[in-house]
Enzyme design. Structure first.
Site, PDB file in Angstrom:
ATOM      1  N   LYS A  34      30.615  20.668  46.373  1.00  0.00           N
ATOM      2  CA  LYS A  34      31.360  20.090  47.495  1.00  0.00           C
ATOM      3  C   LYS A  34      31.109  20.863  48.790  1.00  0.00           C
ATOM      4  CE  LYS A  34      36.326  19.185  48.328  1.00  0.00           C
ATOM      5  NZ  LYS A  34      37.650  19.434  47.716  1.00  0.00           N
ATOM      6  N   ASP A 125      38.146  36.110  32.503  1.00  0.00           N
ATOM      7  CA  ASP A 125      38.985  37.079  31.760  1.00  0.00           C
ATOM      8  C   ASP A 125      40.420  37.097  32.288  1.00  0.00           C
ATOM      9  OD1 ASP A 125      38.443  38.333  34.198  1.00  0.00           O
ATOM     10  OD2 ASP A 125      37.728  40.215  33.320  1.00  0.00           O
ATOM     11  N   GLU A 126      40.620  36.551  33.513  1.00  0.00           N
ATOM     12  CA  GLU A 126      41.942  36.644  34.148  1.00  0.00           C
ATOM     13  C   GLU A 126      43.000  35.816  33.443  1.00  0.00           C
ATOM     14  OE1 GLU A 126      42.192  36.790  38.346  1.00  0.00           O
ATOM     15  OE2 GLU A 126      40.164  37.525  38.569  1.00  0.00           O
ATOM     16  N   TYR A 149      45.648  31.199  40.665  1.00  0.00           N
ATOM     17  CA  TYR A 149      44.235  31.006  40.294  1.00  0.00           C
ATOM     18  C   TYR A 149      44.085  31.065  38.779  1.00  0.00           C
ATOM     19  CZ  TYR A 149      39.524  32.544  38.981  1.00  0.00           C
ATOM     20  OH  TYR A 149      38.320  32.687  38.338  1.00  0.00           O
ATOM     21  N   LYS A 188      35.568  38.708  48.264  1.00  0.00           N
ATOM     22  CA  LYS A 188      35.746  39.412  47.002  1.00  0.00           C
ATOM     23  C   LYS A 188      35.502  40.905  47.219  1.00  0.00           C
ATOM     24  CE  LYS A 188      36.526  35.542  44.863  1.00  0.00           C
ATOM     25  NZ  LYS A 188      35.506  34.562  44.846  1.00  0.00           N
ATOM     26  N   ARG A 213      38.859  46.880  36.844  1.00  0.00           N
ATOM     27  CA  ARG A 213      38.123  45.659  36.526  1.00  0.00           C
ATOM     28  C   ARG A 213      36.886  46.056  35.717  1.00  0.00           C
ATOM     29  NH1 ARG A 213      42.364  44.128  37.804  1.00  0.00           N
ATOM     30  NH2 ARG A 213      42.967  42.505  39.293  1.00  0.00           N
ATOM     31  N   GLY A 274      51.871  40.198  42.238  1.00  0.00           N
ATOM     32  CA  GLY A 274      51.525  39.911  40.829  1.00  0.00           C
ATOM     33  C   GLY A 274      50.213  40.540  40.387  1.00  0.00           C
TER      34      GLY A 274
HETATM   35  P1  NAD Z   1      32.470  30.795  44.227  1.00  0.00           P
HETATM   36  O1  NAD Z   1      33.813  30.674  44.864  1.00  0.00           O
HETATM   37  O2  NAD Z   1      31.487  31.742  44.798  1.00  0.00           O
HETATM   38  O3  NAD Z   1      31.762  29.364  44.207  1.00  0.00           O
HETATM   39  C1  NAD Z   1      32.431  28.188  43.826  1.00  0.00           C
HETATM   40  C2  NAD Z   1      31.533  27.007  44.150  1.00  0.00           C
HETATM   41  O4  NAD Z   1      32.205  25.814  43.717  1.00  0.00           O
HETATM   42  C3  NAD Z   1      31.260  26.831  45.657  1.00  0.00           C
HETATM   43  O5  NAD Z   1      29.892  26.553  45.853  1.00  0.00           O
HETATM   44  C4  NAD Z   1      32.135  25.642  46.047  1.00  0.00           C
HETATM   45  O6  NAD Z   1      31.592  24.894  47.136  1.00  0.00           O
HETATM   46  C5  NAD Z   1      32.125  24.836  44.750  1.00  0.00           C
HETATM   47  N1  NAD Z   1      33.300  23.953  44.638  1.00  0.00           N
HETATM   48  C6  NAD Z   1      34.603  24.284  44.834  1.00  0.00           C
HETATM   49  N2  NAD Z   1      35.368  23.191  44.636  1.00  0.00           N
HETATM   50  C7  NAD Z   1      34.554  22.177  44.292  1.00  0.00           C
HETATM   51  C8  NAD Z   1      34.749  20.820  43.947  1.00  0.00           C
HETATM   52  N3  NAD Z   1      35.985  20.280  43.922  1.00  0.00           N
HETATM   53  N4  NAD Z   1      33.675  20.077  43.628  1.00  0.00           N
HETATM   54  C9  NAD Z   1      32.424  20.596  43.661  1.00  0.00           C
HETATM   55  N5  NAD Z   1      32.165  21.866  43.986  1.00  0.00           N
HETATM   56  C10 NAD Z   1      33.221  22.655  44.296  1.00  0.00           C
HETATM   57  O7  NAD Z   1      32.756  31.100  42.702  1.00  0.00           O
HETATM   58  P2  NAD Z   1      31.919  32.001  41.654  1.00  0.00           P
HETATM   59  O8  NAD Z   1      32.307  33.408  41.825  1.00  0.00           O
HETATM   60  O9  NAD Z   1      30.500  31.614  41.730  1.00  0.00           O
HETATM   61  O10 NAD Z   1      32.552  31.517  40.269  1.00  0.00           O
HETATM   62  C11 NAD Z   1      31.928  30.495  39.504  1.00  0.00           C
HETATM   63  C12 NAD Z   1      32.760  30.264  38.255  1.00  0.00           C
HETATM   64  O11 NAD Z   1      32.824  31.465  37.480  1.00  0.00           O
HETATM   65  C13 NAD Z   1      34.215  29.867  38.535  1.00  0.00           C
HETATM   66  O12 NAD Z   1      34.616  28.919  37.581  1.00  0.00           O
HETATM   67  C14 NAD Z   1      34.995  31.155  38.349  1.00  0.00           C
HETATM   68  O13 NAD Z   1      36.322  30.903  37.962  1.00  0.00           O
HETATM   69  C15 NAD Z   1      34.171  31.803  37.236  1.00  0.00           C
HETATM   70  N6  NAD Z   1      34.259  33.272  37.210  1.00  0.00           N
HETATM   71  C16 NAD Z   1      33.758  34.005  38.239  1.00  0.00           C
HETATM   72  C17 NAD Z   1      33.815  35.386  38.184  1.00  0.00           C
HETATM   73  C18 NAD Z   1      33.279  36.239  39.302  1.00  0.00           C
HETATM   74  O14 NAD Z   1      33.456  37.467  39.266  1.00  0.00           O
HETATM   75  N7  NAD Z   1      32.603  35.692  40.286  1.00  0.00           N
HETATM   76  C19 NAD Z   1      34.394  36.023  37.083  1.00  0.00           C
HETATM   77  C20 NAD Z   1      34.919  35.241  36.052  1.00  0.00           C
HETATM   78  C21 NAD Z   1      34.830  33.869  36.118  1.00  0.00           C
HETATM   79  P1  TYD Z   2      38.714  40.500  43.531  1.00  0.00           P
HETATM   80  O1  TYD Z   2      37.291  40.727  43.944  1.00  0.00           O
HETATM   81  O2  TYD Z   2      39.571  39.625  44.371  1.00  0.00           O
HETATM   82  O3  TYD Z   2      38.654  40.008  42.031  1.00  0.00           O
HETATM   83  P2  TYD Z   2      39.869  39.738  40.977  1.00  0.00           P
HETATM   84  O4  TYD Z   2      39.792  38.263  40.787  1.00  0.00           O
HETATM   85  O5  TYD Z   2      39.496  40.530  39.780  1.00  0.00           O
HETATM   86  O6  TYD Z   2      41.153  40.149  41.551  1.00  0.00           O
HETATM   87  O7  TYD Z   2      39.446  41.917  43.441  1.00  0.00           O
HETATM   88  C1  TYD Z   2      38.979  42.937  42.576  1.00  0.00           C
HETATM   89  C2  TYD Z   2      39.987  44.074  42.616  1.00  0.00           C
HETATM   90  O8  TYD Z   2      39.984  44.641  43.932  1.00  0.00           O
HETATM   91  C3  TYD Z   2      41.411  43.635  42.361  1.00  0.00           C
HETATM   92  O9  TYD Z   2      42.086  44.665  41.620  1.00  0.00           O
HETATM   93  C4  TYD Z   2      42.021  43.517  43.729  1.00  0.00           C
HETATM   94  C5  TYD Z   2      41.307  44.593  44.506  1.00  0.00           C
HETATM   95  N1  TYD Z   2      41.138  44.319  45.943  1.00  0.00           N
HETATM   96  C6  TYD Z   2      41.527  45.287  46.889  1.00  0.00           C
HETATM   97  O10 TYD Z   2      42.028  46.376  46.539  1.00  0.00           O
HETATM   98  N2  TYD Z   2      41.333  45.007  48.209  1.00  0.00           N
HETATM   99  C7  TYD Z   2      40.792  43.831  48.630  1.00  0.00           C
HETATM  100  O11 TYD Z   2      40.667  43.634  49.866  1.00  0.00           O
HETATM  101  C8  TYD Z   2      40.398  42.850  47.652  1.00  0.00           C
HETATM  102  C9  TYD Z   2      39.803  41.547  48.075  1.00  0.00           C
HETATM  103  C10 TYD Z   2      40.579  43.144  46.319  1.00  0.00           C
END
Ligand code: NAD
Ligand code: TYD
Length: 350
Positions: A34, A125-126, A149, A188, A213, A274
């Site tokens: 999207k 994992d969350e 989330y 992030k 983490r 939280g």
């Molecule tokens: P991200 O936020 O970087 O990317 C999400 C993507 O989804 C974006 O390109 C966005 O445009 C698209 N999107 C959002 N809503 C949409 C919709 N309604 N229709 C179509 N596209 C849509 O996320 P990410 O970090 O790449 O995470 C990918 C997946 O992995 C997610 O399901 C997330 O929950 C899971 N995940 C990520 C991590 C991490 O550390 N990044 C860890 C555990 C699980």
């Molecule tokens: P984040 O990257 O948001 O991932 P998660 O989904 O695991 O929360 O955050 C990673 C960790 O870093 C989490 O314990 C929250 C902390 N954090 C900060 O301390 N400062 C920040 O500005 C952000 C974005 C995260």
């Protein structure tokens, strides 16, 4: 094999699409995204002309678009599309329910009607909630999400399991730990710390900074996803982690050390509501059943990640839009600075 990857313009998605095009010549990829604030078409500019790749702009919650893609012939779906940032879900959870719950349901319903060979759903994992020191969550642990989330991701998992049980849809749920690497949106923790440190701006550390983490390089997770895609008999639920636990304060310290920046940039700010103290999963089943092992040592992965953001300044420039600045102000503006405390031992002294 034709694979529909959703959310392919995001962090994990763009790394995964590139991983497939490089390492799986038998696979054609359709990317449905999207392009929300987190989706970035530039992330896949270098592969946009590849004949095995096609981009479709659209919402996974739009049944018409999803049906039209699956009708044209798709073997497997890999659902990565999601709203993903905990802090944004605390400010407004509505988009999280739309995409992570309703969007997942629309994909499942279409997959069922079009006899998709396999539905791979990427969870997190969350959904297990915070884990006490010494404990690890297995796949059968109770789901105890803390943030909106995580709750929306847990709801998505329940829907996937229900479609597998009720309709016999061949589903695989993967629950990865925190990923890091190139092209992660700088809201992030790791890219935010790198971006702020490069600009000489304060690093906001929530609370005491001792939240832990478990970090996995995105290339290792992409390899795990490809392994899963190639093993059609793998169904059910799997945890995936690389066993690299680290507390936030030490991680920030490591990044400052790599960049040669002073520890005085660290600011302890008011905690996230939280805030989960620790995530820790047992991923031995996935390693045993799929023969996957992470390959990138954390120190090496973190160093190359920091270097990537340093060398790709335009990525950070383009992602920090006006929308990003508004979010930054909303999320951080109200946070009282609790103290200026030095980062971990490994960061340089001032
Ligand atoms: P991200 O936020 O970087 O990317 C999400 C993507 O989804 C974006 O390109 C966005 O445009 C698209 N999107 C959002 N809503 C949409 C919709 N309604 N229709 C179509 N596209 C849509 O996320 P990410 O970090 O790449 O995470 C990918 C997946 O992995 C997610 O399901 C997330 O929950 C899971 N995940 C990520 C991590 C991490 O550390 N990044 C860890 C555990 C699980
Ligand atoms: P984040 O990257 O948001 O991932 P998660 O989904 O695991 O929360 O955050 C990673 C960790 O870093 C989490 O314990 C929250 C902390 N954090 C900060 O301390 N400062 C920040 O500005 C952000 C974005 C995260």
């Amino acid at each position: 094999m034709r694979v529909l990857v959703t959310g392919g313009a995001g962090f994990v998605g763009s790394n995964f699409v590139r991983h497939l095009l490089r390492n799986a010549s038998e696979i054609e990829v359709i990317n449905l995204d999207k392009l929300t604030y987190a989706g970035n078409a530039d992330n896949l500019l270098d592969v946009s002309a590849d004949s095995r790749y096609r981009f479709v702009l659209g919402d996974i919650a739009d049944a018409r678009i999803v049906d039209s893609i699956l009708q044209a012939g798709v073997d497997s779906v890999v659902n990565l599309a999601a709203e993903t940032h905990v802090d944004r879900s605390i400010l407004d959870s509505a988009p999280f329910l739309h995409t992570n719950v309703l969007g997942t349901q629309v994909l499942l319903e279409s997959a069922r009607r079009h006899n998709i060979r396999r539905f791979i759903h990427v969870s997190s994992d969350e959904i297990y909630g915070s884990v006490q020191k010494g404990e690890f969550r297995g796949e059968d642990a109770t789901l105890a999400p803390s943030s909106p989330y995580a709750a929306s991701k847990a709801a998505g998992d329940h829907l996937v399991s229900a479609y597998a049980r009720t309709y016999g849809l061949p589903c695989l749920i993967l629950r990865p730990s925190n990923n890091y690497g190139p092209r992660q949106f700088p809201e992030k923790f790791i890219p935010l710390v790198i971006a702020n440190a490069l600009d000489g701006k304060p690093l906001p550390i929530y609370g005491d900074g001792l939240h832990e983490r478990d970090w996995m390089h995105v290339e290792d997770f992409c390899a795990a996803l490809l392994c899963a895609l190639r093993m059609p008999e793998a169904l059910g639920v799997y945890n995936i982690s690389a066993n690299n636990p680290m507390v936030n304060l030490n991680l920030a310290g490591e990044i400052l050390r790599i960049l040669g920046k002073p520890t005085s940039l660290v600011r302890h700010v008011a905690d996230r509501l939280g805030h989960d103290r620790r995530y820790a999963m047992d991923s031995s089943s996935f390693r045993r059943d799929l023969g996957w092992e992470p390959k990138i040592p954390f120190e090496e992965g973190l160093r190359s990640t920091v270097k990537w953001y340093e060398a790709n300044a335009q990525f950070l420039e383009r992602t920090r839009t006006a929308e990003y600045c508004r979010f930054y102000e909303r999320n951080y503006g109200h946070r009282i600075i609790v103290s200026h405390v030095k980062a971990s031992r490994s960061a340089p002294e001032d």
